[in-house]
Scaffold this motif. Sequence first.
Motif, PDB file in Angstrom:
ATOM      1  N   UNK A   9     -15.127 -19.051 -94.219  1.00  0.00           N
ATOM      2  CA  UNK A   9     -13.708 -18.739 -94.282  1.00  0.00           C
ATOM      3  C   UNK A   9     -13.282 -18.640 -95.741  1.00  0.00           C
ATOM      4  N   UNK A  10     -12.777 -17.490 -96.182  1.00  0.00           N
ATOM      5  CA  UNK A  10     -12.273 -17.402 -97.559  1.00  0.00           C
ATOM      6  C   UNK A  10     -11.189 -18.463 -97.798  1.00  0.00           C
ATOM      7  N   UNK A  11     -11.224 -19.091 -98.920  1.00  0.00           N
ATOM      8  CA  UNK A  11     -10.344 -20.198 -99.277  1.00  0.00           C
ATOM      9  C   UNK A  11     -10.521 -21.400 -98.345  1.00  0.00           C
ATOM     10  N   UNK A  12     -11.654 -21.459 -97.687  1.00  0.00           N
ATOM     11  CA  UNK A  12     -11.945 -22.576 -96.789  1.00  0.00           C
ATOM     12  C   UNK A  12     -13.154 -23.357 -97.270  1.00  0.00           C
ATOM     13  N   UNK A  13     -13.664 -24.195 -96.406  1.00  0.00           N
ATOM     14  CA  UNK A  13     -14.832 -25.012 -96.689  1.00  0.00           C
ATOM     15  C   UNK A  13     -16.082 -24.134 -96.599  1.00  0.00           C
ATOM     16  N   UNK A  14     -16.708 -23.870 -97.740  1.00  0.00           N
ATOM     17  CA  UNK A  14     -17.858 -22.963 -97.784  1.00  0.00           C
ATOM     18  C   UNK A  14     -19.114 -23.558 -97.137  1.00  0.00           C
ATOM     19  N   UNK A  15     -19.053 -24.833 -96.779  1.00  0.00           N
ATOM     20  CA  UNK A  15     -20.204 -25.427 -96.089  1.00  0.00           C
ATOM     21  C   UNK A  15     -20.161 -25.135 -94.589  1.00  0.00           C
ATOM     22  N   UNK A  16     -19.035 -24.636 -94.102  1.00  0.00           N
ATOM     23  CA  UNK A  16     -18.911 -24.266 -92.686  1.00  0.00           C
ATOM     24  C   UNK A  16     -19.094 -22.753 -92.600  1.00  0.00           C
ATOM     25  N   UNK A  17     -20.221 -22.332 -92.055  1.00  0.00           N
ATOM     26  CA  UNK A  17     -20.551 -20.907 -91.989  1.00  0.00           C
ATOM     27  C   UNK A  17     -20.975 -20.521 -90.578  1.00  0.00           C
ATOM     28  N   UNK A  18     -20.963 -19.224 -90.348  1.00  0.00           N
ATOM     29  CA  UNK A  18     -21.593 -18.744 -89.127  1.00  0.00           C
ATOM     30  C   UNK A  18     -23.095 -18.972 -89.272  1.00  0.00           C
ATOM     31  N   UNK A  19     -23.780 -19.100 -88.163  1.00  0.00           N
ATOM     32  CA  UNK A  19     -25.226 -19.308 -88.203  1.00  0.00           C
ATOM     33  C   UNK A  19     -25.911 -18.151 -87.491  1.00  0.00           C
ATOM     34  N   UNK A  20     -27.097 -17.830 -87.949  1.00  0.00           N
ATOM     35  CA  UNK A  20     -27.792 -16.682 -87.361  1.00  0.00           C
ATOM     36  C   UNK A  20     -28.044 -16.873 -85.873  1.00  0.00           C
ATOM     37  N   UNK A  21     -28.359 -18.084 -85.444  1.00  0.00           N
ATOM     38  CA  UNK A  21     -28.668 -18.271 -84.016  1.00  0.00           C
ATOM     39  C   UNK A  21     -27.426 -18.028 -83.157  1.00  0.00           C
ATOM     40  N   UNK A  22     -26.288 -18.566 -83.565  1.00  0.00           N
ATOM     41  CA  UNK A  22     -25.058 -18.336 -82.803  1.00  0.00           C
ATOM     42  C   UNK A  22     -24.605 -16.885 -82.896  1.00  0.00           C
ATOM     43  N   UNK A  23     -24.764 -16.292 -84.071  1.00  0.00           N
ATOM     44  CA  UNK A  23     -24.341 -14.896 -84.246  1.00  0.00           C
ATOM     45  C   UNK A  23     -25.198 -13.954 -83.413  1.00  0.00           C
ATOM     46  N   UNK A  24     -26.495 -14.170 -83.400  1.00  0.00           N
ATOM     47  CA  UNK A  24     -27.378 -13.302 -82.613  1.00  0.00           C
ATOM     48  C   UNK A  24     -27.114 -13.513 -81.113  1.00  0.00           C
ATOM     49  N   UNK A  25     -26.864 -14.743 -80.708  1.00  0.00           N
ATOM     50  CA  UNK A  25     -26.514 -15.003 -79.310  1.00  0.00           C
ATOM     51  C   UNK A  25     -25.236 -14.241 -78.944  1.00  0.00           C
ATOM     52  N   UNK A  26     -24.244 -14.284 -79.832  1.00  0.00           N
ATOM     53  CA  UNK A  26     -22.978 -13.565 -79.598  1.00  0.00           C
ATOM     54  C   UNK A  26     -23.189 -12.055 -79.621  1.00  0.00           C
TER      55      UNK A  26
END
Length: 185
Positions: free
Chosen positions: A102-119
């Motif tokens: 999230x821009x201007x957010x916590x950069x340690x919270x990201x989308x993950x490849x496993x969840x993104x590929x599942x989606x």
Amino acid sequence: MKLTEHCHQLLLPYCQKALVAVDATFGNGNDILFLAQQLPLTAKIFGFDIQAQAFQKTTLLLSSQKINNCQLFLEGHENLKKILADHEVDSVDIIMFNLGYLPQGDKSITTTFSNSIFALDQSLGLLNSNGIISLMIYPGHPAGEVESEEIKCWLNNLPKNYQCNRLENYPNKASSPYLLLITKR
């Protein structure tokens, strides 16, 4: 022109006839606002994000623009098929992903490849004929680099009835963001 703006321009022809759209990662709300402003008033628009900060910002943004045809869920995009089914939606015309943090957010919270590929797998099954998936990828941070590589591998197995186009502003820079547009033929 920024790639996100270019993405919006490329999606405009799809917006005119869309009945259902999904912003799989609504973040600060820019993509879902674009969808709400461009789709017919009768269209259903669903948004997903895992961060309360994103949910609050997007809710305020949509409210300030008097947008009321969007349903936001504080859920990961890996749950989109189930949530859409709970709302009696089994097909979608436009699905937007903007991966990373999230821009201007916590950069340690990201989308993950496993969840993104599942989606993404779910999205292929939900996409109407002549529908489109837009996918903004940011390989310039460690999680984004891994996600980018995994999605490239996933694309190698894209079924034949889908076509993928890649756009980028700086093709010779490995860490440069890029846009994928996946269409169903």
